[in-house]
Scaffold this motif. Structure first.
Motif, mmCIF file in Angstrom:
data_model
loop_
_atom_site.group_PDB
_atom_site.id
_atom_site.type_symbol
_atom_site.label_atom_id
_atom_site.label_comp_id
_atom_site.label_asym_id
_atom_site.label_seq_id
_atom_site.Cartn_x
_atom_site.Cartn_y
_atom_site.Cartn_z
ATOM 1 N N GLN A 210 0.861 -1.183 0.000
ATOM 2 C CA GLN A 210 0.000 0.000 0.000
ATOM 3 C C GLN A 210 0.894 1.228 0.000
ATOM 4 N N ASP A 225 -12.156 -9.876 3.468
ATOM 5 C CA ASP A 225 -12.410 -8.536 4.020
ATOM 6 C C ASP A 225 -11.133 -7.934 4.600
ATOM 7 N N LYS A 226 -10.327 -8.766 5.242
ATOM 8 C CA LYS A 226 -9.062 -8.285 5.810
ATOM 9 C C LYS A 226 -8.107 -7.845 4.699
ATOM 10 N N VAL A 228 -8.919 -6.737 1.724
ATOM 11 C CA VAL A 228 -9.416 -5.470 1.166
ATOM 12 C C VAL A 228 -9.003 -4.303 2.050
ATOM 13 N N GLU A 229 -9.130 -4.474 3.355
ATOM 14 C CA GLU A 229 -8.760 -3.388 4.271
ATOM 15 C C GLU A 229 -7.264 -3.125 4.240
ATOM 16 N N LEU A 230 -6.458 -4.188 4.092
ATOM 17 C CA LEU A 230 -5.014 -3.991 3.972
ATOM 18 C C LEU A 230 -4.676 -3.225 2.692
ATOM 19 N N GLY A 233 -7.176 0.291 3.130
ATOM 20 C CA GLY A 233 -7.327 0.954 4.413
ATOM 21 C C GLY A 233 -8.771 1.103 4.855
ATOM 22 N N LYS A 234 -9.691 0.426 4.108
ATOM 23 C CA LYS A 234 -11.117 0.508 4.433
ATOM 24 C C LYS A 234 -11.846 -0.607 3.706
ATOM 25 N N ALA A 235 -13.087 -0.851 4.092
ATOM 26 C CA ALA A 235 -13.916 -1.829 3.396
ATOM 27 C C ALA A 235 -14.426 -1.232 2.091
ATOM 28 N N VAL A 236 -14.514 -2.066 1.041
ATOM 29 C CA VAL A 236 -14.986 -1.612 -0.270
ATOM 30 C C VAL A 236 -16.096 -2.553 -0.734
ATOM 31 N N LYS A 237 -17.253 -2.004 -1.068
ATOM 32 C CA LYS A 237 -18.396 -2.806 -1.506
ATOM 33 C C LYS A 237 -18.832 -2.379 -2.904
ATOM 34 N N GLU A 420 -11.629 -0.796 -6.132
ATOM 35 C CA GLU A 420 -12.073 0.560 -5.815
ATOM 36 C C GLU A 420 -12.055 1.440 -7.059
#
Length: 497
Positions: A210, A225-226, A228-230, A233-237, A420
Motif C-alpha cells: 500500500q 475482508d481483511k 481489502v482493508e489492507l 485501508g477501508k472496506a470496499v463494496k 475501488e
C-alpha cells in the motif's frame, strides 16, 4: 530458486514507489503480491526482473547477492517476467517469437527448433501453431508463448504481472493449472494481482503493498475482508445494481455480417438505446471484438447496415464515427490507445476540441491537471504515458474520452484496475448514461458484466445470442453459454432486436 528482496527503495521524483521492502520467497511457492493501482507492485517486480534498478537495497538468489541491471541479466540468472501486455512481435510467427533472446548464430536450425517447441509445449497441454502469426493469437495464447519462451531460456523464477487481465475464465483455469505444475517442479512463481479471488484460489501465501510499503503478509485460509482493508485501508463494496432508463435508439444493426481470419458472424440485429448498457460476454476471439470494431467503423462489414442516431454509417471510416460522437476505447493501451513518448499534457492537448490554428498548450496543461485529479491518476502533466502503471494508463484513456457522447464502445474498460478504481470508473460511466450515452462493452469478468449491464449478449465461435436480461441471469448460465452449452432456440441471433 529462493528469492530475497532486502530494503528495496525506489523513487520516481517525489513518488516513493517502493519504501524499504523486505520479502523472502522460497522455491516451489506461488507467492501472491496484492495492492491497489500505484501501490508499487509492478515497480518491485521490474526491479527484480532488471527492467529498472532500485535506488538502494539488495537482491539475493539462492542466498547469493546479485546485481540485475537488465532483463538479459535477469534471465541469465534464471528470473523471467511476463508483463500485463505480452512483449512479442505481432508481424512475426510464433516460432520466430519463441527464438527471441536465444543465444546462438545467425543461422537457426528451424526444423530442430520447431520439433523441440512442439515437444516442449506438450508438457503443459498447450497447442500453439508454431507457424501462426502473433496477431492471430488471443491474449491467453500469447501468454502461453511467453511462458514457454521464458522457461526455454532457463527461467526458474517466473513473475506474472496481472496475468488474468483480459483472458477468459477457461483460459485463466488453464494458466493456473500451468502455474501449479511449475511450482510442483520447484519453480518459484510470483503472482502480481489486485484480484482477490485469483490469489485466494491459486497462491500459497500473499503479501499486500500500500503506497509503496509492505503492510501485511497472509496465508490461507484468506480473509477477503481483511485483504481489502489492507489494500485500501477501508472496506470496499460493489453496491446495488443501477439499471438504466433507455431512451431513443442510438445504435441499430440490421443483418450485419462480419468476417476476419478466425471466424464469421452472420445476420446480427440489434437496437441499443441512449442510457442503456449492453455487455458482450464470451471467450476471447469469439467475435465480440469484431462486432465492437464494426460499430466504430474500424472493421468494415461484409454486408448489413450500421446506423447511429438515424444516420447510415455503414462502411464509414472511424473519423466519421468520431464526428458523430462515437468513441472507442481499446484493450491494448500502448498499441492502439496511447502514444509512447508523449506526456499526459500532450495527450490531453491533442484530444481536446481545436480552437483556431494554433495549439493551446496552457489549456492542455490545465486540462491535464484537472483530469489527473478527477480520475486519480498517479502522475503529473509531464509524465510520459509509457512510464505509468497499467492501471494508470487505463485511467488516462478513460480521462481522454470526450463529452458528450452518443455511443461509447469499451474493450475491457476496467482492465488492470483494482476494485475501488473499477467502482469509481463505472460510476463515471453510469453518469454518462444518465446524460444520454449508450454503452456497449466487452469484459472477460462475468461478475462485472452482470453488475453493470442492462442486457447481455453472449458470443460462442461466431454465434451470437439474443440479449439476456442481466437482472435475471447468473454467472453459471453465462459460463455455460460461453462454453457452448445450453444454446436453445430462445438464444439465437435471429431474435436480436
Amino acid at each position: 530458486m529462493k528469492v530475497e528482496l532486502r530494503n528495496i527503495q525506489k523513487h520516481f521524483g517525489p513518488v516513493h514507489a517502493n519504501d524499504d521492502i523486505n520479502l523472502e520467497i522460497p522455491a516451489g511457492l506461488i507467492q501472491g503480491i496484492l495492492g491497489e493501482n500505484g501501490a508499487g507492485k509492478s515497480t518491485l517486480m521490474k526491479i527484480l526482473s532488471g527492467f529498472i534498478q532500485a535506488d538502494s537495497g539488495e537482491i539475493l538468489l539462492d542466498g547469493q547477492p546479485r546485481k540485475i541491471l537488465s532483463p538479459a541479466d535477469a534471465i541469465r540468472l534464471g528470473v523471467g517476467m511476463l508483463h500485463q501486455d505480452p512483449l512479442d512481435f505481432p508481424p512475426m510467427k510464433v516460432i520466430e517469437n519463441f527464438l527471441v533472446g536465444q543465444p546462438g548464430s545467425l543461422f537457426v536450425p528451424y526444423k530442430a527448433v520447431r520439433k523441440g517447441f512442439l515437444s516442449f509445449q506438450e508438457q503443459f497441454g498447450f497447442s500453439l501453431d508454431p507457424d501462426a502469426y502473433i496477431d492471430t493469437l488471443t491474449v491467453g495464447e500469447r501468454q502461453q508463448l511467453e511462458i514457454l519462451r521464458l522457461l526455454w531460456l532457463g527461467a526458474r523464477v517466473l513473475i506474472l504481472d496481472e496475468p488474468t487481465t483480459g483472458i477468459s475464465a477457461i483460459q485463466k483455469e488453464r494458466l493456473f493449472e500451468t502455474l501449479r505444475l511449475l511450482a510442483s517442479q520447484g519453480k518459484t512463481i510470483i503472482f502480481v494481482s489486485h484480484k482477490l479471488e485469483d490469489v485466494e484460489v491459486l497462491c500459497h501465501r500473499a503479501v499486500v503493498l500500500q503506497k509503496g510499503k509492505l503492510v501485511g503478509a497472509v496465508e490461507p485460509p484468506y480473509d477477503i475482508d481483511k485483504l481489502v482493508e489492507l489494500m485500501f485501508g477501508k472496506a470496499v463494496k460493489l453496491g446495488d445494481r443501477t439499471p438504466g432508463t433507455p431512451g431513443e435508439c442510438v445504435l441499430e444493426l440490421n443483418n450485419l455480417c462480419l468476417e476476419d481470419h478466425r471466424l464469421q458472424i452472420r445476420d446480427v440485429n440489434l437496437k441499443l438505446c441512449s442510457g442503456e448498457v449492453i455487455g458482450l460476454a464470451g471467450m476471447e476471439g469469439s467475435g465480440q471484438g469484431s462486432l465492437l470494431r464494426a460499430c466504430a467503423g474500424i472493421l468494415r462489414p461484409v454486408s448489413g447496415t450500421v446506423t447511429v442516431k438515424g444516420k447510415d454509417m455503414t462502411g464509414s471510416p472511424y473519423p466519421r464515427f468520431v464526428d458523430n460522437r462515437v468513441a472507442f476505447l481499446p484493450a491494448s493501451r500502448m498499441e492502439e490507445g496511447l502514444i509512447p513518448g508523449l506526456t499526459l499534457a500532450e495527450h490531453f492537448t491533442l484530444a481536446e476540441e481545436k480552437h483556431g490554428l494554433l495549439i493551446d498548450q496552457e489549456r492542455g496543461l490545465e486540462t491535464a491537471r484537472n483530469r489527473i485529479q478527477e480520475f486519480s491518476i498517479y502522475g503529473t502533466p509531464a509524465s510520459r504515458v509509457e512510464k505509468l502503471s497499467g492501471g494508470n494508463q487505463q485511467r488516462a484513456l478513460l480521462a481522454l474520452l470526450k463529452s458528450p457522447l452518443n455511443l461509447l464502445l469499451l474493450e475491457n474498460p476496467t482492465r488492470g484496475l483494482d476494485i475501488e478504481s473499477s467502482i469509481y470508473i463505472w460510476r463515471k460511466l453510469k453518469e454518462r448514461c444518465r446524460q444520454g450515452t449508450a454503452i456497449l462493452f466487452i469484459s472477460p469478468d462475468l461478475e462485472e458484466v452482470l453488475q453493470y449491464s442492462d442486457r447481455i449478449i453472449v458470443f460462442f465461435s461466431g454465434r451470437v445470442s439474443a440479449p439476456l436480461d442481466a437482472s435475471s441471469t447468473t454467472v453459471e448460465r453465462l459460463g455455460q453459454l460461453i462454453g457452448g452449452k445450453n444454446w436453445t432456440e430462445t438464444v439465437s441471433h435471429e431474435e436480436l432486436q
